[in-house]
Design an enzyme around this catalytic site. Structure first.
Site, PDB file in Angstrom:
ATOM      1  N   LEU A   1       0.905  -0.999   0.107  1.00 48.83           N
ATOM      2  CA  LEU A   1      -0.013  -0.070   0.007  1.00 48.83           C
ATOM      3  C   LEU A   1       0.695   1.240   0.114  1.00 48.83           C
ATOM      4  CD1 LEU A   1      -2.609  -1.272   2.253  1.00 48.83           C
ATOM      5  CD2 LEU A   1      -2.952  -1.152   0.206  1.00 48.83           C
TER       6      LEU A   1
ATOM      7  N   ASN B   1      -4.437  -5.128  10.074  1.00 49.02           N
ATOM      8  CA  ASN B   1      -3.962  -6.112   9.206  1.00 49.02           C
ATOM      9  C   ASN B   1      -3.657  -7.353  10.087  1.00 49.02           C
ATOM     10  OD1 ASN B   1      -2.702  -7.422   6.872  1.00 49.02           O
ATOM     11  ND2 ASN B   1      -0.890  -7.026   7.993  1.00 49.02           N
TER      12      ASN B   1
ATOM     13  N   ASP C   1       4.129  -4.495   7.582  1.00 51.96           N
ATOM     14  CA  ASP C   1       4.168  -5.641   8.669  1.00 51.96           C
ATOM     15  C   ASP C   1       4.572  -4.852   9.880  1.00 51.96           C
ATOM     16  OD1 ASP C   1       2.802  -7.351   7.072  1.00 51.96           O
ATOM     17  OD2 ASP C   1       4.710  -8.186   6.398  1.00 51.96           O
TER      18      ASP C   1
ATOM     19  N   HIS D   1      -1.152 -10.540  10.001  1.00 51.81           N
ATOM     20  CA  HIS D   1       0.174 -11.142   9.715  1.00 51.81           C
ATOM     21  C   HIS D   1       0.542 -12.346  10.206  1.00 51.81           C
ATOM     22  CE1 HIS D   1       4.016 -10.865   7.763  1.00 51.81           C
ATOM     23  NE2 HIS D   1       4.495 -11.329   8.867  1.00 51.81           N
TER      24      HIS D   1
HETATM   25  C1  GAR Z   1      -3.162 -15.321   5.842  1.00 51.82           C
HETATM   26  O1  GAR Z   1      -2.388 -16.296   6.484  1.00 51.82           O
HETATM   27  C2  GAR Z   1      -2.591 -14.075   6.195  1.00 51.82           C
HETATM   28  O2  GAR Z   1      -2.148 -13.950   7.356  1.00 51.82           O
HETATM   29  C3  GAR Z   1      -1.645 -13.743   5.259  1.00 51.82           C
HETATM   30  O3  GAR Z   1      -2.266 -14.293   4.176  1.00 51.82           O
HETATM   31  C4  GAR Z   1      -2.995 -15.415   4.074  1.00 51.82           C
HETATM   32  C5  GAR Z   1      -4.383 -15.076   3.586  1.00 51.82           C
HETATM   33  O4  GAR Z   1      -5.402 -16.150   3.792  1.00 51.82           O
HETATM   34  N1  GAR Z   1      -1.398 -12.308   5.099  1.00 51.82           N
HETATM   35  C6  GAR Z   1      -0.028 -11.835   5.079  1.00 51.82           C
HETATM   36  O5  GAR Z   1       0.960 -12.540   4.714  1.00 51.82           O
HETATM   37  C7  GAR Z   1       0.065 -10.474   4.868  1.00 51.82           C
HETATM   38  N2  GAR Z   1       1.364  -9.936   4.918  1.00 51.82           N
HETATM   39  P1  GAR Z   1      -6.787 -16.210   3.421  1.00 51.82           P
HETATM   40  O6  GAR Z   1      -6.828 -15.326   2.072  1.00 51.82           O
HETATM   41  O7  GAR Z   1      -7.291 -17.416   3.494  1.00 51.82           O
HETATM   42  O8  GAR Z   1      -7.597 -15.235   4.720  1.00 51.82           O
END
Ligand code: GAR
Length: 208
Positions: free
Chosen positions: A92, A106, A144, A108
């Protein structure tokens, strides 16, 4: 109820957990729209099935800020007060992050400040960590980074592969994110500037 949007790029399992939690009458947040960064995000169909308006953008058609201006317009039109990033995998720019300062959170998949960025599970295994987990935090320009609302930990077990550990963390994500949104929506967790204030007696760290 705090009017909440969810931004996704993929399968949207965290989105689904938030939508499910928000069905409870006494839940302090209402999910008013879902925004996807690409037309193939699996979460779009799930959102629509749940009766929630979903807007999908093909991020490849825009530059970063161009996409964000369209997203911002939809958020404003829907009267959104809080944005939940749930697997939104586009960086972003200062435009959207500034516009939603302390109104965007968010999830993470690591115990921040450890393992910002990608491949968090692999990095936790390679480092020999005994504990890993996930974090919900307010969004800042640095990736993050930002004031931490709540965290959940899981053990790293002998023989864990990246996928096995990711699945163990994801189970906790699906509990943590609805809980963290409730903490924000109810005002039990508040942010002022970069300071988090937690109402006495409110738990913000969970062991899975
Ligand atoms: C989740 O594990 C989330 O924590 C991660 O992406 C996945 C999305 O899964 N986010 C990141 O890595 C952001 N830095 P989902 O679409 O099944 O919720």
């Amino acid at each position: 109820k705090i009017r909440t949007a969810i931004m996704i790029s993929g399968g949207g399992s965290n989105m689904a957990a938030l939508i499910e939690a928000a069905r409870a009458q006494d839940y302090p947040a209402e999910i008013v729209c879902v925004i996807a960064s690409n037309l193939s995000a699996g979460g779009i169909a799930k959102a629509k099935a749940a009766g929630i308006p979903a807007f999908a953008f093909d991020h490849k058609l825009y530059d970063r800020e161009g996409l964000e201006r369209l997203v911002h317009t939809e958020l404003e039109k829907a009267g959104v007060e809080l944005v939940c990033l749930a697997g939104w995998m586009r960086l972003l720019s200062p435009f959207l992050i500034g516009a939603w300062h302390n109104r965007m959170i968010n999830i993470h998949p690591s115990l921040l400040p450890k393992y910002k960025g990608l491949h968090t599970h692999k990095r936790a295994i390679e480092a020999g960590d005994k504990e890993h987990g996930c974090t919900v935090h307010y969004v800042r320009q640095a990736v993050d980074d930002g004031p931490i609302i709540a965290q959940a930990s899981v053990p790293v077990l002998a023989g864990d592969t990246e996928d096995v550990l990711a699945a163990r963390v994801l189970v906790q994500e699906h509990k943590l994110y609805p809980h963290a949104l409730a903490l924000v929506g109810s005002g039990r967790v508040r942010v002022t500037g970069d300071e988090i204030a937690v109402q006495p007696g409110t738990a913000t760290f969970f062991r899975g």
